[in-house]
Design a protein around this motif. Structure first.
Motif, PDB file in Angstrom:
ATOM      1  N   ASN A  38       0.827  -1.204   0.000  1.00  0.00           N
ATOM      2  CA  ASN A  38       0.000   0.000   0.000  1.00  0.00           C
ATOM      3  C   ASN A  38       0.868   1.264   0.000  1.00  0.00           C
ATOM      4  OD1 ASN A  38      -2.639   1.245   0.133  1.00  0.00           O
ATOM      5  ND2 ASN A  38      -2.057   1.872   2.198  1.00  0.00           N
ATOM      6  N   SER A  39       1.918   1.261   0.796  1.00  0.00           N
ATOM      7  CA  SER A  39       2.803   2.442   0.798  1.00  0.00           C
ATOM      8  C   SER A  39       3.581   2.540  -0.508  1.00  0.00           C
ATOM      9  CB  SER A  39       3.757   2.392   1.989  1.00  0.00           C
ATOM     10  OG  SER A  39       4.677   1.336   1.856  1.00  0.00           O
ATOM     11  N   PHE A  40       3.911   1.408  -1.113  1.00  0.00           N
ATOM     12  CA  PHE A  40       4.604   1.398  -2.403  1.00  0.00           C
ATOM     13  C   PHE A  40       3.726   1.982  -3.503  1.00  0.00           C
ATOM     14  CE2 PHE A  40       5.577  -1.049  -6.327  1.00  0.00           C
ATOM     15  CZ  PHE A  40       6.851  -0.565  -6.553  1.00  0.00           C
ATOM     16  N   LEU A  41       2.406   1.741  -3.413  1.00  0.00           N
ATOM     17  CA  LEU A  41       1.470   2.242  -4.420  1.00  0.00           C
ATOM     18  C   LEU A  41       0.761   3.522  -3.969  1.00  0.00           C
ATOM     19  CD1 LEU A  41      -0.139  -1.074  -5.697  1.00  0.00           C
ATOM     20  CD2 LEU A  41       1.683   0.262  -6.739  1.00  0.00           C
ATOM     21  N   ASN A  42       1.382   4.270  -3.097  1.00  0.00           N
ATOM     22  CA  ASN A  42       0.881   5.577  -2.631  1.00  0.00           C
ATOM     23  C   ASN A  42      -0.515   5.497  -2.019  1.00  0.00           C
ATOM     24  OD1 ASN A  42       3.230   6.943  -3.417  1.00  0.00           O
ATOM     25  ND2 ASN A  42       2.475   7.156  -5.504  1.00  0.00           N
ATOM     26  N   GLY A  43      -0.745   4.475  -1.207  1.00  0.00           N
ATOM     27  CA  GLY A  43      -1.998   4.378  -0.483  1.00  0.00           C
ATOM     28  C   GLY A  43      -3.179   3.885  -1.297  1.00  0.00           C
ATOM     29  N   GLU A  44      -2.943   3.288  -2.442  1.00  0.00           N
ATOM     30  CA  GLU A  44      -4.039   2.839  -3.305  1.00  0.00           C
ATOM     31  C   GLU A  44      -4.303   1.340  -3.234  1.00  0.00           C
ATOM     32  OE1 GLU A  44      -5.987   4.791  -5.178  1.00  0.00           O
ATOM     33  OE2 GLU A  44      -4.910   6.592  -4.574  1.00  0.00           O
ATOM     34  N   TYR A  48      -7.806  -1.431  -3.547  1.00  0.00           N
ATOM     35  CA  TYR A  48      -7.623  -1.635  -4.980  1.00  0.00           C
ATOM     36  C   TYR A  48      -8.546  -2.718  -5.543  1.00  0.00           C
ATOM     37  CZ  TYR A  48      -5.096  -2.298  -9.382  1.00  0.00           C
ATOM     38  OH  TYR A  48      -4.753  -2.404 -10.697  1.00  0.00           O
ATOM     39  N   LYS A  69      -5.733   4.790 -12.571  1.00  0.00           N
ATOM     40  CA  LYS A  69      -5.251   5.741 -11.566  1.00  0.00           C
ATOM     41  C   LYS A  69      -3.932   5.264 -10.971  1.00  0.00           C
ATOM     42  CE  LYS A  69      -6.758   7.854  -7.250  1.00  0.00           C
ATOM     43  NZ  LYS A  69      -7.791   7.833  -6.213  1.00  0.00           N
ATOM     44  N   VAL A  70      -3.837   3.967 -10.712  1.00  0.00           N
ATOM     45  CA  VAL A  70      -2.628   3.417 -10.102  1.00  0.00           C
ATOM     46  C   VAL A  70      -1.574   3.093 -11.156  1.00  0.00           C
ATOM     47  CG1 VAL A  70      -1.743   1.569  -8.635  1.00  0.00           C
ATOM     48  CG2 VAL A  70      -4.032   2.455  -8.242  1.00  0.00           C
TER      49      VAL A  70
END
Length: 177
Positions: A38-44, A48, A69-70
């Motif tokens: 989640n932190s790697f994908l900026n909270g997405e 998801y 978006k991701v």
């Protein structure tokens, strides 16, 4: 086996504690992995898969793809090339990112896999804690694994002063006989 059980009765508590600790580690590892991704994908990542499922069930005219978006499939690129006079020219254009189509599918599968692991780990730990607390449940589980080859009274006598580690040993032995 009976002599072994009598001789070492009450000495399997550390085995049971290690097993419960490892099952808790499984749960925390899965949660940690989900939050790390989640932190790697900026909270997405945490929402998801749910957003993808919601997107796939919407009507075509009013849906926005959460995967774009991701993992965008097109991006603005700045390219540099040599011009006719030998100078470097800066060109802004749109670039296609085909690897992101693969990435979005991998991360959807990863989201569902982690959700499955999280549910399985939580269920296993909950089951383990239930058997830790309830002696009656332990007795019924052992009765189910023995195939009714031993009477409830005999099994109850064996488990009368047995701790949870002894029960784990007996359940492993009974399931393998």
């Amino acid at each position: 086996m009976a002599d072994f059980y009598k001789k070492f009765k009450g000495s399997h508590t550390s085995y049971a504690a290690c097993l419960i600790f490892c099952e808790m580690l499984n749960l925390f590892n899965t949660l940690g992995q989900m939050f790390l991704v989640n932190s790697f994908l900026n909270g997405e990542f945490l929402t998801y898969g749910a957003e993808v499922v919601k997107f796939l069930t919407m009507k075509n005219d009013d849906r926005v793809d959460p995967m774009d978006k991701v993992f965008p499939k097109m991006a603005k690129c700045t390219m540099y090339q040599y011009g006719y006079s030998g100078t470097i020219e800066k060109i802004d254009s749109m670039c296609v990112l085909p690897i992101n189509q693969l990435n979005e599918n991998i991360f959807v599968i990863l989201w569902f896999w982690m959700l499955l692991l999280l549910a399985a780990s939580a269920f296993s730990l909950f089951n383990r804690l239930l058997t830790l607390v309830s002696k009656k449940l332990r007795l019924n589980i052992l009765l189910g694994t023995t195939g009714r080859t031993i009477t409830k009274e005999d099994l109850n006598d064996i488990l009368q002063d047995a701790n949870y580690g002894d029960w784990l040993l007996l359940s492993s032995v009974f399931s393998n006989l």
